[in-house]
Design a protein around this motif. Sequence first.
Motif, PDB file in Angstrom:
ATOM      1  N   ASP A  24      45.755  30.345  22.476  1.00 24.90           N
ATOM      2  CA  ASP A  24      47.201  30.484  22.515  1.00 24.90           C
ATOM      3  C   ASP A  24      47.596  31.740  23.110  1.00 24.90           C
ATOM      4  N   LEU A  25      46.872  32.815  22.978  1.00 27.51           N
ATOM      5  CA  LEU A  25      47.058  34.002  23.852  1.00 27.51           C
ATOM      6  C   LEU A  25      46.973  33.716  25.388  1.00 27.51           C
ATOM      7  N   ALA A  26      45.798  33.074  25.775  1.00 28.13           N
ATOM      8  CA  ALA A  26      45.292  32.873  27.169  1.00 28.13           C
ATOM      9  C   ALA A  26      46.301  31.742  27.736  1.00 28.13           C
ATOM     10  N   ALA A  27      46.875  31.012  26.869  1.00 29.04           N
ATOM     11  CA  ALA A  27      47.669  30.028  27.790  1.00 29.04           C
ATOM     12  C   ALA A  27      48.588  30.332  28.690  1.00 29.04           C
ATOM     13  N   PRO A  28      49.319  31.241  28.675  1.00 30.98           N
ATOM     14  CA  PRO A  28      50.470  31.607  29.586  1.00 30.98           C
ATOM     15  C   PRO A  28      49.916  32.381  30.800  1.00 30.98           C
ATOM     16  N   LEU A  29      48.633  32.701  30.881  1.00 26.96           N
ATOM     17  CA  LEU A  29      47.998  33.414  31.869  1.00 26.96           C
ATOM     18  C   LEU A  29      47.664  32.588  32.856  1.00 26.96           C
ATOM     19  N   PRO A  30      47.842  33.331  34.277  1.00 19.92           N
ATOM     20  CA  PRO A  30      47.377  32.475  35.425  1.00 19.92           C
ATOM     21  C   PRO A  30      45.878  32.119  35.187  1.00 19.92           C
ATOM     22  N   LYS A  31      45.546  30.621  35.897  1.00 18.20           N
ATOM     23  CA  LYS A  31      44.189  30.471  35.789  1.00 18.20           C
ATOM     24  C   LYS A  31      43.653  30.030  37.492  1.00 18.20           C
ATOM     25  N   PRO A  32      42.482  30.493  37.386  1.00 19.90           N
ATOM     26  CA  PRO A  32      41.496  30.516  36.667  1.00 19.90           C
ATOM     27  C   PRO A  32      41.495  31.988  36.114  1.00 19.90           C
ATOM     28  N   LEU A  33      41.098  32.114  34.710  1.00 16.97           N
ATOM     29  CA  LEU A  33      41.160  33.167  33.803  1.00 16.97           C
ATOM     30  C   LEU A  33      39.580  34.025  33.973  1.00 16.97           C
ATOM     31  N   LYS A  34      39.809  35.196  34.536  1.00 20.35           N
ATOM     32  CA  LYS A  34      38.537  35.952  34.607  1.00 20.35           C
ATOM     33  C   LYS A  34      38.017  36.729  33.203  1.00 20.35           C
ATOM     34  N   LEU A  35      36.905  36.320  32.705  1.00 20.09           N
ATOM     35  CA  LEU A  35      36.817  36.723  31.466  1.00 20.09           C
ATOM     36  C   LEU A  35      35.401  37.374  31.393  1.00 20.09           C
ATOM     37  N   ILE A  36      35.057  38.429  30.681  1.00 18.40           N
ATOM     38  CA  ILE A  36      33.853  39.014  30.513  1.00 18.40           C
ATOM     39  C   ILE A  36      33.548  38.990  28.985  1.00 18.40           C
ATOM     40  N   ASP A  37      32.330  38.268  28.460  1.00 14.34           N
ATOM     41  CA  ASP A  37      32.049  38.328  27.040  1.00 14.34           C
ATOM     42  C   ASP A  37      31.075  39.319  26.907  1.00 14.34           C
ATOM     43  N   VAL A  38      31.342  40.453  26.099  1.00 16.00           N
ATOM     44  CA  VAL A  38      30.524  41.617  26.024  1.00 16.00           C
ATOM     45  C   VAL A  38      29.521  41.206  24.770  1.00 16.00           C
ATOM     46  N   ASP A  55      39.312  26.386  34.132  1.00 15.99           N
ATOM     47  CA  ASP A  55      40.210  27.283  34.092  1.00 15.99           C
ATOM     48  C   ASP A  55      39.686  28.674  33.453  1.00 15.99           C
ATOM     49  N   TYR A  56      38.551  28.839  33.031  1.00 18.23           N
ATOM     50  CA  TYR A  56      37.881  29.863  32.474  1.00 18.23           C
ATOM     51  C   TYR A  56      36.505  30.424  33.503  1.00 18.23           C
ATOM     52  N   GLU A  57      36.657  31.505  34.130  1.00 17.95           N
ATOM     53  CA  GLU A  57      35.530  31.853  34.851  1.00 17.95           C
ATOM     54  C   GLU A  57      34.813  32.984  33.784  1.00 17.95           C
ATOM     55  N   ILE A  58      33.667  32.617  33.155  1.00 15.31           N
ATOM     56  CA  ILE A  58      32.994  33.652  32.109  1.00 15.31           C
ATOM     57  C   ILE A  58      32.205  34.155  32.527  1.00 15.31           C
ATOM     58  N   THR A  59      31.816  35.572  32.564  1.00 20.04           N
ATOM     59  CA  THR A  59      30.765  36.433  32.731  1.00 20.04           C
ATOM     60  C   THR A  59      30.507  37.010  31.301  1.00 20.04           C
ATOM     61  N   ILE A  60      29.019  36.506  31.064  1.00 20.65           N
ATOM     62  CA  ILE A  60      28.440  37.022  29.799  1.00 20.65           C
ATOM     63  C   ILE A  60      27.408  38.069  30.047  1.00 20.65           C
ATOM     64  N   LEU A  61      27.822  39.365  29.384  1.00 20.37           N
ATOM     65  CA  LEU A  61      26.802  40.657  29.439  1.00 20.37           C
ATOM     66  C   LEU A  61      26.175  40.545  28.341  1.00 20.37           C
ATOM     67  N   ASN A  62      25.092  41.021  28.470  1.00 26.48           N
ATOM     68  CA  ASN A  62      23.723  40.932  27.459  1.00 26.48           C
ATOM     69  C   ASN A  62      22.723  41.899  27.763  1.00 26.48           C
ATOM     70  N   LEU A  63      21.916  42.246  26.738  1.00 22.92           N
ATOM     71  CA  LEU A  63      20.684  43.318  27.115  1.00 22.92           C
ATOM     72  C   LEU A  63      19.818  42.578  28.046  1.00 22.92           C
ATOM     73  N   SER A  64      19.622  41.301  28.093  1.00 23.28           N
ATOM     74  CA  SER A  64      18.752  40.678  28.845  1.00 23.28           C
ATOM     75  C   SER A  64      19.450  39.531  29.548  1.00 23.28           C
ATOM     76  N   ARG A  65      19.060  39.037  30.702  1.00 16.58           N
ATOM     77  CA  ARG A  65      19.733  37.854  31.329  1.00 16.58           C
ATOM     78  C   ARG A  65      18.695  36.799  31.517  1.00 16.58           C
ATOM     79  N   THR A  66      19.378  35.479  31.175  1.00 15.53           N
ATOM     80  CA  THR A  66      18.818  34.168  31.339  1.00 15.53           C
ATOM     81  C   THR A  66      19.877  33.435  32.288  1.00 15.53           C
ATOM     82  N   ASP A  67      19.253  32.354  32.675  1.00 13.60           N
ATOM     83  CA  ASP A  67      19.923  31.464  33.619  1.00 13.60           C
ATOM     84  C   ASP A  67      20.943  30.502  33.112  1.00 13.60           C
ATOM     85  N   SER A  68      22.194  30.397  33.803  1.00 12.14           N
ATOM     86  CA  SER A  68      23.147  29.717  33.170  1.00 12.14           C
ATOM     87  C   SER A  68      23.021  28.339  33.177  1.00 12.14           C
ATOM     88  N   HIS A  69      23.695  27.376  32.304  1.00 12.13           N
ATOM     89  CA  HIS A  69      23.507  26.092  32.500  1.00 12.13           C
ATOM     90  C   HIS A  69      24.893  25.517  32.915  1.00 12.13           C
TER      91      HIS A  69
END
Length: 214
Positions: A24-38, A55-69
């Motif tokens: 609901d919060l993100a709905a009015p924002l321009p897309k694609p939405l650049k998001l980082i998940d910490v 509509d969502y470009e998600i970067t996931i930051l974590n202690l170790s990196r894996t391959d995205s699917h």
Amino acid sequence: MFDVSRDNSAVMKVRRQRIALFRDLAAPLPKPLKLIDVGGTELFWEKMGFADDPDYEITILNLSRTDSHHSNIRLVAGDARDMRGFADGAFDVAFSNSVIEHVGGPSEQRRMAREVMRVGRRYFVQTPNWSFPLEPHFLFPGFQFFPLALKVFLIQRFSLGWYPKIPDREEALAAANSVRLLKRREVEELFSGGTIREEKIFGITSSFIVYGGW
């Protein structure tokens, strides 16, 4: 105990309500939405229905990196307390779900909060409530209120929640110190000016959502 593995569990219902608020919060924002998940995981976004959503470009930051699917998810290695690889306001939204309680003591939690508010033009952070009767990681009633020595004693002798039994004392001590739950007052101080919403299970506040910049 709550069976969080079931899609219709009390915990999953609360989690889906959390995501509904975020949508609901993100709905009015321009897309694609650049998001980082910490500190998040790809599985979380799959379960919440965001995987492969253009509509969502998600970067996931974590202690170790894996391959995205998924085409819209990028995974990077990093530290929630020091995201110097990203410029101020690099993302439309900085998102974090049940992470800030794992980064260390009060000073480390302040560092993470500052970084979340720095890299995101908006933020949306969730963390469990210290005073909820069932500790959400060890799944033991009142575990967060116990003295450290008793926590270590229990961890050494029993499998608790997400943690298997850890006979080695130093490892058990590290596990006991790996979670620092927050009180509402602390959330208010970390994210000054943010809006706080309480999530409830059976009428009791189980966790806090704090969001700002919207």
